[in-house]
Scaffold this motif. Structure first.
Motif, PDB file in Angstrom:
ATOM      1  N   GLY A   1       0.789  -1.217   0.000  1.00  0.00           N
ATOM      2  CA  GLY A   1       0.000   0.000   0.000  1.00  0.00           C
ATOM      3  C   GLY A   1       0.824   1.271   0.000  1.00  0.00           C
ATOM      4  O   GLY A   1       0.274   2.366  -0.193  1.00  0.00           O
ATOM      5  N   ALA A   2       2.147   1.162   0.214  1.00  0.00           N
ATOM      6  CA  ALA A   2       2.989   2.358   0.216  1.00  0.00           C
ATOM      7  C   ALA A   2       3.083   2.934  -1.195  1.00  0.00           C
ATOM      8  O   ALA A   2       3.093   2.193  -2.182  1.00  0.00           O
ATOM      9  CB  ALA A   2       4.379   2.017   0.738  1.00  0.00           C
ATOM     10  N   PRO A   3       3.159   4.267  -1.328  1.00  0.00           N
ATOM     11  CA  PRO A   3       3.263   4.862  -2.662  1.00  0.00           C
ATOM     12  C   PRO A   3       4.600   4.559  -3.312  1.00  0.00           C
ATOM     13  O   PRO A   3       5.644   4.515  -2.647  1.00  0.00           O
ATOM     14  CB  PRO A   3       3.096   6.359  -2.400  1.00  0.00           C
ATOM     15  N   VAL A   4       4.568   4.358  -4.619  1.00  0.00           N
ATOM     16  CA  VAL A   4       5.781   4.125  -5.424  1.00  0.00           C
ATOM     17  C   VAL A   4       5.918   5.310  -6.371  1.00  0.00           C
ATOM     18  O   VAL A   4       4.956   5.694  -7.048  1.00  0.00           O
ATOM     19  CB  VAL A   4       5.684   2.802  -6.215  1.00  0.00           C
ATOM     20  N   ARG A   5       7.125   5.894  -6.437  1.00  0.00           N
ATOM     21  CA  ARG A   5       7.354   7.114  -7.197  1.00  0.00           C
ATOM     22  C   ARG A   5       8.381   6.898  -8.306  1.00  0.00           C
ATOM     23  O   ARG A   5       9.251   6.023  -8.208  1.00  0.00           O
ATOM     24  CB  ARG A   5       7.824   8.231  -6.266  1.00  0.00           C
ATOM     25  N   ALA A   6       8.290   7.725  -9.329  1.00  0.00           N
ATOM     26  CA  ALA A   6       9.293   7.731 -10.397  1.00  0.00           C
ATOM     27  C   ALA A   6      10.555   8.405  -9.869  1.00  0.00           C
ATOM     28  O   ALA A   6      10.480   9.480  -9.266  1.00  0.00           O
ATOM     29  CB  ALA A   6       8.769   8.480 -11.618  1.00  0.00           C
ATOM     30  N   VAL A   7      11.694   7.785 -10.092  1.00  0.00           N
ATOM     31  CA  VAL A   7      12.942   8.358  -9.567  1.00  0.00           C
ATOM     32  C   VAL A   7      13.397   9.557 -10.385  1.00  0.00           C
ATOM     33  O   VAL A   7      14.156  10.403  -9.895  1.00  0.00           O
ATOM     34  CB  VAL A   7      14.062   7.300  -9.535  1.00  0.00           C
TER      35      VAL A   7
END
Length: 229
Positions: A117-123
């Motif tokens: 459920g944690a957000p995943v971001r573009a590096v």
């Protein structure tokens, strides 16, 4: 008659003289026998020798700057990352372990600890090239802007995508949330990959040193200041 006899004797002795000469001397005799007018033509036909500067430039020029040569897996990865895929400074459960061969054992990416459920971001900034499911896992792939041709491509899995193919992203934009899929890590994690073409690279090399060293910020109490209620 004596003159004729001496001429015949000279002609008969000429082959015997050649047979007594060493082999290394024969090319010199052949060159000396050429007409003088033929020597300039031979000089023009020979290719010019490269200058010392040209030889030195060819020796030190990197692959990435040679005309017509695309960047390859061996070229340095630009540190264009501006954020971690998850968290502020996640724990790296397993790092990059390049295989000895294309199909050999290894670890083609980095596993970052992350709760489902944690957000995943573009590096880094780029464009979504894939968002969907592969072998039962959600996968998001982003082609990074300004990283050559073919461009660098980051992958994140298992992720429930919140983006679609073709979406343009800035660094730290959310691409989805961590899926609860077991099997790859002993705890919740995101597998972060980096490719150029079909070649795998170490994704941690995308991050600049200041981002690799930075620890999560913590607020410390200040003496004499009352705590907020």
């Amino acid at each position: 008659m004596p003159l004729t006899r001496r001429t015949r004797t000279t002609r008969r002795s000429y082959p015997s003289l050649l047979s007594r000469l060493p082999a290394a001397a024969l090319p010199s005799l052949a060159l000396a026998a050429l007409p003088a007018l033929a020597l300039p033509a031979l000089a023009l036909a020979a290719p010019p020798a490269p200058s010392s500067a040209a030889r030195a430039g060819a020796a030190i020029a990197p692959t990435s700057v040679r005309a017509g040569v695309p960047p390859g897996p061996s070229d340095p990865v630009p540190a264009v990352g501006r954020a971690w895929p998850v968290g502020l400074r996640p724990q790296v459960l397993r790092g990059w372990e390049p295989p000895a061969t294309d199909y050999g054992p290894g670890h083609r990416g980095a596993d970052l600890a992350a709760e489902p459920g944690a957000p995943v971001r573009a590096v880094a900034a780029g464009r979504v090239s894939f968002a969907g499911r592969v072998a039962g896992r959600g996968v998001v792939a982003v082609e990074l802007t300004g990283t050559g041709e073919p461009p660098l491509r980051t992958t994140y899995e298992p992720v429930r995508p919140s983006v679609a193919k073709g979406d343009v992203l800035r660094a730290a934009d959310q691409v989805g949330t961590v899926e609860e899929v077991g099997g790859h890590c002993p705890v919740g994690c995101v597998h972060w990959g980096l490719l150029r073409g079909r070649g795998y690279l170490d994704p941690l090399t995308l991050l600049p040193p200041w981002l690799l060293r930075r620890a999560p910020s913590r607020l410390l109490p200040v003496l004499g200041v009352p705590l907020p209620r």
